[in-house]
Design a protein around this motif. Structure first.
Motif, PDB file in Angstrom:
ATOM      1  N   MET A  23     105.075  46.050  79.094  1.00 23.44           N
ATOM      2  CA  MET A  23     104.721  47.012  77.680  1.00 23.44           C
ATOM      3  C   MET A  23     103.737  48.064  77.931  1.00 23.44           C
ATOM      4  O   MET A  23     102.828  47.538  78.777  1.00 23.44           O
ATOM      5  N   LYS A  24     103.833  49.115  77.464  1.00 21.93           N
ATOM      6  CA  LYS A  24     103.096  50.439  77.986  1.00 21.93           C
ATOM      7  C   LYS A  24     101.324  50.495  77.506  1.00 21.93           C
ATOM      8  O   LYS A  24     101.724  50.018  76.226  1.00 21.93           O
ATOM      9  N   HIS A  25     100.340  49.971  77.694  1.00 16.15           N
ATOM     10  CA  HIS A  25      99.278  50.273  76.859  1.00 16.15           C
ATOM     11  C   HIS A  25      99.026  51.786  77.522  1.00 16.15           C
ATOM     12  O   HIS A  25      98.777  52.632  78.040  1.00 16.15           O
ATOM     13  N   TYR A  26      97.922  52.159  76.463  1.00 17.09           N
ATOM     14  CA  TYR A  26      97.249  53.257  75.746  1.00 17.09           C
ATOM     15  C   TYR A  26      95.470  53.500  76.212  1.00 17.09           C
ATOM     16  O   TYR A  26      94.777  52.766  76.358  1.00 17.09           O
ATOM     17  N   SER A  27      95.562  54.572  77.086  1.00 19.55           N
ATOM     18  CA  SER A  27      94.115  55.106  77.451  1.00 19.55           C
ATOM     19  C   SER A  27      92.810  55.587  76.475  1.00 19.55           C
ATOM     20  O   SER A  27      93.421  55.283  75.109  1.00 19.55           O
ATOM     21  N   TYR A  28      91.861  55.013  76.270  1.00 23.13           N
ATOM     22  CA  TYR A  28      91.114  55.783  75.232  1.00 23.13           C
ATOM     23  C   TYR A  28      91.145  55.999  75.008  1.00 23.13           C
ATOM     24  O   TYR A  28      90.371  57.166  73.964  1.00 23.13           O
ATOM     25  N   GLU A  29      91.275  57.236  76.363  1.00 22.55           N
ATOM     26  CA  GLU A  29      91.265  58.793  76.062  1.00 22.55           C
ATOM     27  C   GLU A  29      92.265  59.556  74.832  1.00 22.55           C
ATOM     28  O   GLU A  29      92.116  60.442  74.245  1.00 22.55           O
ATOM     29  N   GLU A  30      93.471  58.700  74.991  1.00 20.32           N
ATOM     30  CA  GLU A  30      94.636  58.406  74.230  1.00 20.32           C
ATOM     31  C   GLU A  30      94.591  58.360  72.538  1.00 20.32           C
ATOM     32  O   GLU A  30      94.863  59.366  71.869  1.00 20.32           O
ATOM     33  N   TRP A  31      93.562  57.957  72.841  1.00 24.04           N
ATOM     34  CA  TRP A  31      93.301  56.701  71.288  1.00 24.04           C
ATOM     35  C   TRP A  31      92.095  58.073  70.489  1.00 24.04           C
ATOM     36  O   TRP A  31      92.117  58.289  69.778  1.00 24.04           O
ATOM     37  N   LEU A  32      90.615  58.249  71.366  1.00 25.71           N
ATOM     38  CA  LEU A  32      90.200  59.185  71.272  1.00 25.71           C
ATOM     39  C   LEU A  32      90.892  60.835  70.685  1.00 25.71           C
ATOM     40  O   LEU A  32      90.977  61.105  69.362  1.00 25.71           O
ATOM     41  N   GLN A  33      92.204  61.377  71.277  1.00 26.52           N
ATOM     42  CA  GLN A  33      93.213  62.210  70.877  1.00 26.52           C
ATOM     43  C   GLN A  33      93.506  61.349  69.343  1.00 26.52           C
ATOM     44  O   GLN A  33      94.309  62.716  68.662  1.00 26.52           O
ATOM     45  N   TYR A  34      94.167  60.414  69.449  1.00 31.93           N
ATOM     46  CA  TYR A  34      94.507  60.186  67.809  1.00 31.93           C
ATOM     47  C   TYR A  34      94.050  60.108  66.834  1.00 31.93           C
ATOM     48  O   TYR A  34      94.260  61.170  66.133  1.00 31.93           O
TER      49      TYR A  34
END
Length: 173
Positions: free
Chosen positions: A1-12
């Motif tokens: 399973m691929k996890h997303y970084s904190y920066e990607e969640w900030l962009q989201y």
């Protein structure tokens, strides 16, 4: 399973990514608690940049009224919250609230119906027969006669043998 970084969640959270990537992140949130924590942290950090709701007390009521107005297929196919308008039509909600329910949809009717059914079952003896049936199930039916235990059988045979010996001794005298 691929996890997303904190920066990607900030962009989201800041809405700075393509729709395809947004959908991937949204579906990933349903299955990954670790990424959900990162998403919640990103939301908390950017809380001041999010829009402020006017009339917060009735917001939930208005959203629920709009959701109930949606067609069931639309609700099943709903992938994002963006389809629900932030400011529902308050006039439509007030009109719906002013409509009166018919007599058979009222809670009082349902209570009366339940009370009538209870009284009918009570006076017809249905509850009594259920209680009798339950009692018969609880107590096992004893078809076989009570057999003496092995110890009782040995004791009975010993006493019978001793009695026969006493009779023989009494006959000899």
């Amino acid at each position: 399973m691929k996890h997303y970084s904190y920066e990607e969640w900030l962009q989201y959270v800041k809405d700075e990514m393509s729709d395809q990537n947004r959908e991937q992140l949204e579906t990933h949130l349903y299955t990954c608690d670790q990424c959900l924590e990162l998403y919640l942290q990103a939301m908390a950090e950017n809380e001041t940049s999010l829009p402020i709701l006017s009339n917060q007390s009735s917001f939930t009521d208005l959203v629920m009224a709009e959701v109930s107005n949606m067609v069931p297929d639309t609700v099943r196919n709903l992938n994002t919250v963006s389809m629900v308008p932030l400011v529902p039509d308050t006039q439509h909600v007030e009109q719906k609230a002013s409509k009166k329910k018919s007599w058979y949809q009222q809670a009082g009717f349902h209570y009366l119906l339940a009370a009538a059914a209870t009284l009918l079952l009570t006076f017809s003896g249905a509850f009594q027969s259920l209680a009798t049936y339950a009692k018969s199930i609880e107590t096992p039916i004893q078809v076989q006669e009570k057999k003496p235990s092995v110890t009782e059988g040995v004791i009975n045979k010993t006493f019978a043998w001793m009695d026969s010996l006493e009779k023989k001794e009494a006959n000899k005298k």
